[in-house]
Enzyme design. Structure first.
Site: not given
Length: 366
Positions: A333-335
């Site tokens: 996740g997080e980008g």
């Protein structure tokens, strides 16, 4: 704001797409030899309304953060405080997303849309309202746009009211407008929220109609008993609320999270301004399904960065008709996956800008 944004979203420009397709046929390469990159560049021309489309030169990652009442059902081994602690890590520049953003030359904006616990070292009174925060092109920044401090437990009641879900979506729309207004020409989705793969699975099951077990993955890597509990939690929520996929706001309210709602808004806001959005993993995929339910033409602005290891991500992309650019088994996740895919997007566009035609290069065609 939501209705006016949806009204501004239009189909891809067919003439620009035809021009890009025709140009590919004249470039010094066999037709179709760049595979998915050719289709991507054609779509981006259609989004921009011209050929060649602009090179992505100012990428911006927007990380939406929120907590979840369903965490109380034991769906994650991580304590809820980790959401706020990781935000502090983002702001200090110490997370994986920061390392990848520095490599890509992307700005990082963290939006607290629903964090339940105090963020270590954050201002005691963060600015309320995304558009009011000054844009810093270098340091990661925190935007305070809290709708509520965490959702409700959706096994007991709806996670959000309709008004709260709408407010979350409109936070995302405002953030998209601010980032684009400050010069961003491609937006990348990011997320942070302990337990947020559980509402993501519920959203994906609601929008696609698959069984809870098909849409639910292991998130941060839960053990077998926790995974079985997680599947049952999703199944219970879907049975209790019976969300209608034709009512995206209702689906977000029943089983979504505030970061999911805000990401849907970010996608809608970018699509209304004809700016591409590079999707990260399963959280972005679930939000993209909601955005497409609000405005089917919003899919034209979406680019699937990678295939998350979460099974729901593949289901979401399949429903949206999107093929991921990379597949590395990521599930952070997080980008992070979107940032790794960014050079692929840039390369697809650069071909239309810089590659010579057969005529201009004096190369014989077949």
């Amino acid at each position: 704001m939501l209705e006016s944004t949806i009204a501004a979203i239009e189909p891809l420009d067919e003439a620009a797409m035809a021009e890009a397709h025709e140009l590919h046929g004249r470039l010094t390469k066999p037709a179709g030899s760049l595979g998915a990159l050719e289709e991507l560049s054609v779509r981006l021309a259609g989004l921009a309304g011209g050929c060649p489309p602009p090179l992505p030169a100012a990428p911006a990652v927007a990380i939406f953060a929120g907590d979840h009442g369903v965490h109380a059902q034991g769906v994650s081994p991580w304590p809820q405080e980790v959401t706020a602690q990781m935000i502090a890590n983002f702001l200090a520049g110490g997370a994986v997303v920061n390392a990848f953003a520095r490599q890509a030359g992307a700005t990082v904006t963290v939006v607290d849309v629903g964090v339940a616990t105090p963020i270590p070292g954050a201002p005691a009174d963060p600015v309320s309202g995304a558009a009011a925060v000054p844009f810093d092109p270098v340091a990661p920044r925190l935007v305070g746009a809290t709708v509520r401090q965490g959702t409700r437990d959706f096994t007991v009641t709806a996670a959000l009211t309709r008004d709260e879900a709408r407010a979350g979506v409109e936070v995302g729309i405002r953030v998209a407008g601010e980032l684009i207004g400050a010069g961003a020409d491609i937006l990348l989705t990011g997320d942070m929220g302990i337990g947020n793969t559980t509402p993501a699975a519920a959203l994906i099951a609601a929008f696609t109609g698959v069984d809870a077990a098909e849409a639910t993955g292991r998130g941060t890597g839960v053990d077998d008993p926790t995974y079985r509990r997680k599947v049952e939690v999703v199944r219970t929520a879907l049975h209790r609320h019976r969300p209608d996929p034709g009512d995206p706001l209702g689906v977000l309210a029943a089983v979504g999270g505030l970061e999911h709602a805000a990401l849907a808004g970010l996608i809608l806001g970018a699509a209304a301004r004809r700016v591409p959005v590079l999707l990260d993993g399963v959280i972005a995929g679930s939000a993209a399904l909601a955005a497409a339910a609000f405005a089917p033409d919003a899919v034209g602005a979406m680019v699937a960065g990678h295939r998350s290891a979460e099974p729901g991500a593949t289901l979401a992309l399949r429903r949206l008709g999107l093929e991921p650019l990379i597949d590395l088994g990521l599930r952070l996740g997080e980008g992070t996956g979107a940032l790794l895919a960014l050079p692929v997007v840039t390369g697809a566009v650069r071909v239309l800008h810089e590659v010579a035609t057969f005529d201009s290069a004096g190369v014989a065609e077949k």
